[in-house]
Design a protein around this motif. Structure first.
Motif, PDB file in Angstrom:
ATOM      1  N   ASN A  24       0.822  -1.210   0.000  1.00 41.07           N
ATOM      2  CA  ASN A  24       0.000   0.000   0.000  1.00 41.07           C
ATOM      3  C   ASN A  24       0.858   1.263   0.000  1.00 41.07           C
ATOM      4  O   ASN A  24       0.477   2.279  -0.576  1.00 41.07           O
ATOM      5  N   LEU A  27       1.701   1.787  -3.498  1.00 39.15           N
ATOM      6  CA  LEU A  27       0.506   2.317  -4.159  1.00 39.15           C
ATOM      7  C   LEU A  27       0.371   3.815  -3.866  1.00 39.15           C
ATOM      8  O   LEU A  27       0.052   4.607  -4.757  1.00 39.15           O
ATOM      9  N   ARG A  28       0.648   4.210  -2.638  1.00 35.28           N
ATOM     10  CA  ARG A  28       0.633   5.626  -2.280  1.00 35.28           C
ATOM     11  C   ARG A  28       1.674   6.405  -3.074  1.00 35.28           C
ATOM     12  O   ARG A  28       1.410   7.489  -3.576  1.00 35.28           O
ATOM     13  N   VAL A  30       2.895   5.709  -6.006  1.00 40.07           N
ATOM     14  CA  VAL A  30       2.498   5.787  -7.416  1.00 40.07           C
ATOM     15  C   VAL A  30       1.365   6.791  -7.620  1.00 40.07           C
ATOM     16  O   VAL A  30       1.368   7.552  -8.581  1.00 40.07           O
ATOM     17  N   THR A  31       0.407   6.815  -6.682  1.00 43.40           N
ATOM     18  CA  THR A  31      -0.749   7.707  -6.833  1.00 43.40           C
ATOM     19  C   THR A  31      -0.529   9.072  -6.191  1.00 43.40           C
ATOM     20  O   THR A  31      -1.306   9.996  -6.444  1.00 43.40           O
ATOM     21  N   ALA A  32       0.501   9.201  -5.363  1.00 42.01           N
ATOM     22  CA  ALA A  32       0.805  10.439  -4.619  1.00 42.01           C
ATOM     23  C   ALA A  32      -0.342  10.858  -3.703  1.00 42.01           C
ATOM     24  O   ALA A  32      -0.503  12.036  -3.399  1.00 42.01           O
ATOM     25  N   ASN A  33      -1.149   9.874  -3.257  1.00 40.18           N
ATOM     26  CA  ASN A  33      -2.284  10.198  -2.402  1.00 40.18           C
ATOM     27  C   ASN A  33      -2.587   9.002  -1.494  1.00 40.18           C
ATOM     28  O   ASN A  33      -3.114   7.986  -1.962  1.00 40.18           O
ATOM     29  N   PHE A  36      -6.364   7.953  -1.532  1.00 41.58           N
ATOM     30  CA  PHE A  36      -6.747   7.236  -2.747  1.00 41.58           C
ATOM     31  C   PHE A  36      -6.157   5.820  -2.731  1.00 41.58           C
ATOM     32  O   PHE A  36      -6.822   4.864  -3.139  1.00 41.58           O
ATOM     33  N   ALA A  37      -4.919   5.693  -2.255  1.00 42.83           N
ATOM     34  CA  ALA A  37      -4.303   4.364  -2.158  1.00 42.83           C
ATOM     35  C   ALA A  37      -5.135   3.468  -1.245  1.00 42.83           C
ATOM     36  O   ALA A  37      -5.341   2.284  -1.530  1.00 42.83           O
ATOM     37  N   ALA A  40      -8.270   2.412  -3.139  1.00 38.31           N
ATOM     38  CA  ALA A  40      -7.958   1.366  -4.120  1.00 38.31           C
ATOM     39  C   ALA A  40      -7.778   0.017  -3.419  1.00 38.31           C
ATOM     40  O   ALA A  40      -8.261  -1.012  -3.895  1.00 38.31           O
ATOM     41  N   SER A  41      -7.100   0.034  -2.275  1.00 40.49           N
ATOM     42  CA  SER A  41      -6.894  -1.195  -1.520  1.00 40.49           C
ATOM     43  C   SER A  41      -8.223  -1.757  -1.022  1.00 40.49           C
ATOM     44  O   SER A  41      -8.495  -2.952  -1.151  1.00 40.49           O
TER      45      SER A  41
END
Length: 134
Positions: A24, A27-28, A30-33, A36-37, A40-41
């Motif tokens: 995660n 994922l954070r 990659v998304t810079a948020n 939002f990460a 998505a999770s």
């Protein structure tokens, strides 16, 4: 035998949680948020549960809840989702700042203290288990 299986599954789940936090965290990145990460999770988790519920029913493990039982859910019973969200968001944000070992050491310490309290008072209708050797 079931106690041993539960202990092994609990340990494995704990170890996997550290891996989930690392995934995660990526994922954070990659998304810079981090929020939002988390979404998505959780979205992936919801889809997984949507598959597991009917599968467990088909395997005869659990019944699908009736509409009556779903409608009898009280709002306070959904707080677990909010707590889960805080846990996932925290696991995405905090380890980057203090490291995985520090984060999970404090997390597990908090879980142990909370578990003793839940067991001792039978929080939210749980069965009372007084502290002592298993």
């Amino acid at each position: 035998m079931i106690q041993i299986l539960c202990a092994v599954l609990s340990f494995t789940t704990g170890a996997i949680f550290a891996v989930q936090s690392a995934i995660n965290g990526r994922l954070r990145a990659v998304t810079a948020n981090p929020v939002f990460a988390s979404l998505a999770s959780f979205g992936t988790g919801v889809l997984t549960l949507a598959v597991i519920i009917p599968l467990f029913h088909l395997l005869g493990l659990y019944e699908i809840p009736s509409l009556t039982s779903v409608l009898s859910i009280q709002p306070w019973m959904l707080i677990g989702g909010v707590i889960g969200t805080a846990l996932v968001v925290g696991s995405i944000i905090i380890p980057k700042r203090i490291g995985f070992a520090s984060y999970f050491s404090m997390l597990v310490t908090g879980q142990l203290v909370g578990s003793v309290i839940c067991d001792a008072v039978g929080l939210f209708g749980a069965e009372v288990h007084l502290p002592g050797p298993a």
